[in-house]
Design an enzyme around this catalytic site. Structure first.
Site, PDB file in Angstrom:
ATOM      1  N   CYS A   8      22.061  51.993 -15.053  1.00 40.69           N
ATOM      2  CA  CYS A   8      21.745  51.769 -16.468  1.00 40.69           C
ATOM      3  C   CYS A   8      21.234  53.089 -17.030  1.00 40.69           C
ATOM      4  O   CYS A   8      21.444  54.142 -16.430  1.00 40.69           O
ATOM      5  CB  CYS A   8      20.768  50.613 -16.659  1.00 40.69           C
ATOM      6  SG  CYS A   8      19.095  50.875 -16.044  1.00 40.69           S
ATOM      7  N   ASN A  11      17.032  53.405 -15.399  1.00 42.81           N
ATOM      8  CA  ASN A  11      16.793  52.883 -14.050  1.00 42.81           C
ATOM      9  C   ASN A  11      15.408  52.285 -13.918  1.00 42.81           C
ATOM     10  O   ASN A  11      14.721  52.455 -12.921  1.00 42.81           O
ATOM     11  CB  ASN A  11      17.039  53.967 -13.003  1.00 42.81           C
ATOM     12  CG  ASN A  11      17.090  53.450 -11.566  1.00 42.81           C
ATOM     13  OD1 ASN A  11      16.645  54.121 -10.653  1.00 42.81           O
ATOM     14  ND2 ASN A  11      17.630  52.270 -11.357  1.00 42.81           N
ATOM     15  N   CYS A  13      14.906  48.914 -15.829  1.00 43.17           N
ATOM     16  CA  CYS A  13      15.024  47.494 -16.195  1.00 43.17           C
ATOM     17  C   CYS A  13      16.241  46.834 -15.534  1.00 43.17           C
ATOM     18  O   CYS A  13      16.100  46.083 -14.574  1.00 43.17           O
ATOM     19  CB  CYS A  13      15.111  47.320 -17.714  1.00 43.17           C
ATOM     20  SG  CYS A  13      13.626  47.792 -18.623  1.00 43.17           S
ATOM     21  N   ARG A  14      17.410  47.134 -16.045  1.00 41.58           N
ATOM     22  CA  ARG A  14      18.608  46.413 -15.609  1.00 41.58           C
ATOM     23  C   ARG A  14      19.088  46.792 -14.218  1.00 41.58           C
ATOM     24  O   ARG A  14      19.325  45.922 -13.370  1.00 41.58           O
ATOM     25  CB  ARG A  14      19.735  46.631 -16.622  1.00 41.58           C
ATOM     26  CG  ARG A  14      19.411  46.052 -17.978  1.00 41.58           C
ATOM     27  CD  ARG A  14      20.411  46.440 -19.026  1.00 41.58           C
ATOM     28  NE  ARG A  14      20.278  47.862 -19.334  1.00 41.58           N
ATOM     29  CZ  ARG A  14      21.140  48.544 -20.074  1.00 41.58           C
ATOM     30  NH1 ARG A  14      22.213  47.953 -20.549  1.00 41.58           N
ATOM     31  NH2 ARG A  14      20.944  49.824 -20.334  1.00 41.58           N
ATOM     32  N   SER A  15      19.277  48.093 -13.964  1.00 38.99           N
ATOM     33  CA  SER A  15      19.835  48.477 -12.655  1.00 38.99           C
ATOM     34  C   SER A  15      18.877  48.187 -11.502  1.00 38.99           C
ATOM     35  O   SER A  15      19.338  47.740 -10.445  1.00 38.99           O
ATOM     36  CB  SER A  15      20.321  49.923 -12.644  1.00 38.99           C
ATOM     37  OG  SER A  15      19.328  50.834 -12.999  1.00 38.99           O
ATOM     38  N   ASP A 124      20.303  45.636 -22.731  1.00 42.26           N
ATOM     39  CA  ASP A 124      19.044  46.323 -22.442  1.00 42.26           C
ATOM     40  C   ASP A 124      17.884  45.513 -23.032  1.00 42.26           C
ATOM     41  O   ASP A 124      17.814  45.329 -24.248  1.00 42.26           O
ATOM     42  CB  ASP A 124      19.068  47.723 -23.044  1.00 42.26           C
ATOM     43  CG  ASP A 124      17.913  48.588 -22.580  1.00 42.26           C
ATOM     44  OD1 ASP A 124      16.957  48.061 -21.968  1.00 42.26           O
ATOM     45  OD2 ASP A 124      17.971  49.807 -22.825  1.00 42.26           O
TER      46      ASP A 124
END
Length: 163
Positions: A8, A11, A13-15, A124
């Site tokens: 993301c 690095n 939140c999402r990934s 996001d």
């Protein structure tokens, strides 16, 4: 060994959520010796930092631990070493395409391309509320199941106890 990298922007939140959830799914399937999971960001803004506290809390609420993950920026070595480089959204994918050597471009994909979902991107959640982090976790769980199924079929891994 199949190597999967989730990417993301920062690095945090999402990934890392995808990293932690997918690592758990891989372990539950008994495939930790066959599949290595990592995550990175297209920016280096948070290098060495923990995932966002809201991501960590949402993950913990669902039984996942993200405390072992540290933020890092995608490196040139990632394009060589990783087998799958999975972007969370189209903007992340475009950023990866700009820096990826052409001979490794085939490794770049959107993470949710593996899932049969009405959405193709993991949004996001950074500037939103808790519901955004919950949505990310739900999408990541579904995407992880689909990705693991793909890897099992493609690489002929025997999945003994996957749910």
């Amino acid at each position: 060994m199949t190597k999967v990298l989730f990417v993301c922007l920062g690095n945090i939140c999402r990934s890392p959520t995808a990293h932690g959830v997918f690592a758990y799914q891989v372990a539950e399937a008994g495939l930790s010796d066959c599949i290595r999971v990592d995550s990175a960001g297209t920016s280096g803004w948070h290098d060495g930092g923990l995932p966002d506290s809201r991501s960590m809390q949402q993950a913990a609420d669902h039984g996942y631990d993200l405390s072992f993950i540290r933020s890092r920026k995608v490196t040139s070595a990632d394009f060589v070493e990783q087998d799958y480089i999975l972007a969370m959204d189209r903007e992340n994918l475009k950023n990866l395409q700009k820096i990826c050597p052409q001979e490794h471009a085939y490794k770049l994909k959107l993470f949710l391309d593996f899932a049969d979902l009405p959405v193709s991107e993991v949004p996001d959640p950074y500037y939103g509320g808790n519901e955004g982090f919950e949505r990310v976790l739900n999408l990541v769980e579904l995407g992880g199941v689909a990705l693991l199924d793909h890897l099992q079929k493609t690489h002929k891994y025997f999945v003994s106890n996957f749910y």
